[in-house]
Design a protein around this motif. Sequence first.
Motif, PDB file in Angstrom:
ATOM      1  N   VAL A 112      -2.428  -3.760   7.852  1.00  0.00           N
ATOM      2  CA  VAL A 112      -3.640  -4.388   7.303  1.00  0.00           C
ATOM      3  C   VAL A 112      -3.379  -4.990   5.919  1.00  0.00           C
ATOM      4  CG1 VAL A 112      -5.151  -2.918   8.665  1.00  0.00           C
ATOM      5  CG2 VAL A 112      -4.527  -2.237   6.334  1.00  0.00           C
ATOM      6  N   GLY A 113      -2.139  -4.983   5.496  1.00  0.00           N
ATOM      7  CA  GLY A 113      -1.784  -5.586   4.222  1.00  0.00           C
ATOM      8  C   GLY A 113      -0.417  -5.108   3.780  1.00  0.00           C
ATOM      9  N   ALA A 114       0.125  -5.757   2.778  1.00  0.00           N
ATOM     10  CA  ALA A 114       1.440  -5.388   2.283  1.00  0.00           C
ATOM     11  C   ALA A 114       1.450  -3.920   1.864  1.00  0.00           C
ATOM     12  CB  ALA A 114       1.823  -6.280   1.103  1.00  0.00           C
ATOM     13  N   GLY A 115       2.435  -3.203   2.352  1.00  0.00           N
ATOM     14  CA  GLY A 115       2.587  -1.798   2.021  1.00  0.00           C
ATOM     15  C   GLY A 115       1.802  -0.847   2.897  1.00  0.00           C
ATOM     16  N   ILE A 116       1.031  -1.375   3.853  1.00  0.00           N
ATOM     17  CA  ILE A 116       0.181  -0.535   4.698  1.00  0.00           C
ATOM     18  C   ILE A 116       0.486  -0.807   6.168  1.00  0.00           C
ATOM     19  CG2 ILE A 116      -2.168   0.150   5.278  1.00  0.00           C
ATOM     20  CD1 ILE A 116      -3.031  -1.207   2.625  1.00  0.00           C
ATOM     21  N   THR A 117       0.934   0.224   6.872  1.00  0.00           N
ATOM     22  CA  THR A 117       1.189   0.089   8.303  1.00  0.00           C
ATOM     23  C   THR A 117       0.594   1.283   9.041  1.00  0.00           C
ATOM     24  OG1 THR A 117       3.320   1.230   8.248  1.00  0.00           O
ATOM     25  CG2 THR A 117       3.350  -1.157   7.898  1.00  0.00           C
ATOM     26  N   ASP A 118       0.374   1.116  10.335  1.00  0.00           N
ATOM     27  CA  ASP A 118      -0.176   2.206  11.138  1.00  0.00           C
ATOM     28  C   ASP A 118       0.296   2.043  12.562  1.00  0.00           C
ATOM     29  OD1 ASP A 118      -3.472   3.800  11.115  1.00  0.00           O
ATOM     30  OD2 ASP A 118      -1.515   4.496  11.819  1.00  0.00           O
ATOM     31  N   GLN A 119       0.175   3.134  13.317  1.00  0.00           N
ATOM     32  CA  GLN A 119       0.663   3.134  14.696  1.00  0.00           C
ATOM     33  C   GLN A 119      -0.374   2.569  15.645  1.00  0.00           C
ATOM     34  OE1 GLN A 119       1.731   7.180  15.554  1.00  0.00           O
ATOM     35  NE2 GLN A 119       3.594   7.099  14.322  1.00  0.00           N
ATOM     36  N   GLY A 120       0.133   1.958  16.703  1.00  0.00           N
ATOM     37  CA  GLY A 120      -0.713   1.505  17.783  1.00  0.00           C
ATOM     38  C   GLY A 120      -0.625   2.457  18.956  1.00  0.00           C
ATOM     39  N   GLU A 121      -0.732   1.885  20.172  1.00  0.00           N
ATOM     40  CA  GLU A 121      -0.727   2.698  21.402  1.00  0.00           C
ATOM     41  C   GLU A 121       0.644   3.245  21.751  1.00  0.00           C
ATOM     42  OE1 GLU A 121      -3.150   1.270  25.003  1.00  0.00           O
ATOM     43  OE2 GLU A 121      -2.754  -0.560  23.883  1.00  0.00           O
ATOM     44  N   VAL A 122       1.700   2.450  21.502  1.00  0.00           N
ATOM     45  CA  VAL A 122       3.037   2.810  21.961  1.00  0.00           C
ATOM     46  C   VAL A 122       4.059   2.698  20.830  1.00  0.00           C
ATOM     47  CG1 VAL A 122       2.672   2.317  24.406  1.00  0.00           C
ATOM     48  CG2 VAL A 122       3.264   0.433  22.864  1.00  0.00           C
TER      49      VAL A 122
END
Lengths: 107, 115
Positions: free
Chosen positions: B50-60
């Motif tokens: 959702v922005g630089a430095g921010i990540t998250d997991q999806g389904e797989v």
Amino acid sequence: AQRVTQPEKLLSVFKGAPVELKCNYSYSGSPELFWYVQYSRQRLQLLLRHISRESIKGFTADLNKGETSFHLKKPFAQEEDSAMYYCALLNFNKFYFGSGTKLNVKP
Amino acid sequence: NAGVTQTPKFQVLKTGQSMTLQCAQDMNHEYMSWYRQDPGMGLRLIHYSVGAGITDQGEVPNGYNVSRSTTEDFPLRLLSAAPSQTSVYFCASRNPRGLAGGEQYFGPGTRLTVT
């Protein structure tokens, strides 16, 4: 859990015939739903979204919360409508796509 | 604008090899995502940002890593490739605001085969 179901893998119709591509979803809140399309040798692209209540290329889709459906319809299919169509649901920044329906419009 | 670009277009890996799929966008979109497309399964979300430095997991997410050091780039890393990761990979970006917030712009895809 969120789920999007497209029951038809392939739909073949003749040019000028009506088309309905089915999409059912499971979601506990108010969904944001979309139809994406992928034409041959082109990128996946947005066709329409339910909040806009728009008609794009003659296609419309109505959200039916009672039946949890978001079917895509067009009264008169054209050969250029042949493509892969994906129904998608957006929930908290995550998109969930259906397995897709290939529409083949025959001349 | 080039939109969303992905490299390479095709890649063949051997089991256990590592590689990075590159994705870049020039639309200043905050949100970026990686999907895999498998026959009969549609697109499934691997990771998103959702922005630089921010990540998250999806389904797989298993078997994949991502990072987002700039707004423009969102590389996907396969640490130890497995045949189950044979797929077509798509990167997408979007501006989350307003009525256009749901419109994702997709890259051309990377076809990966793991032998």
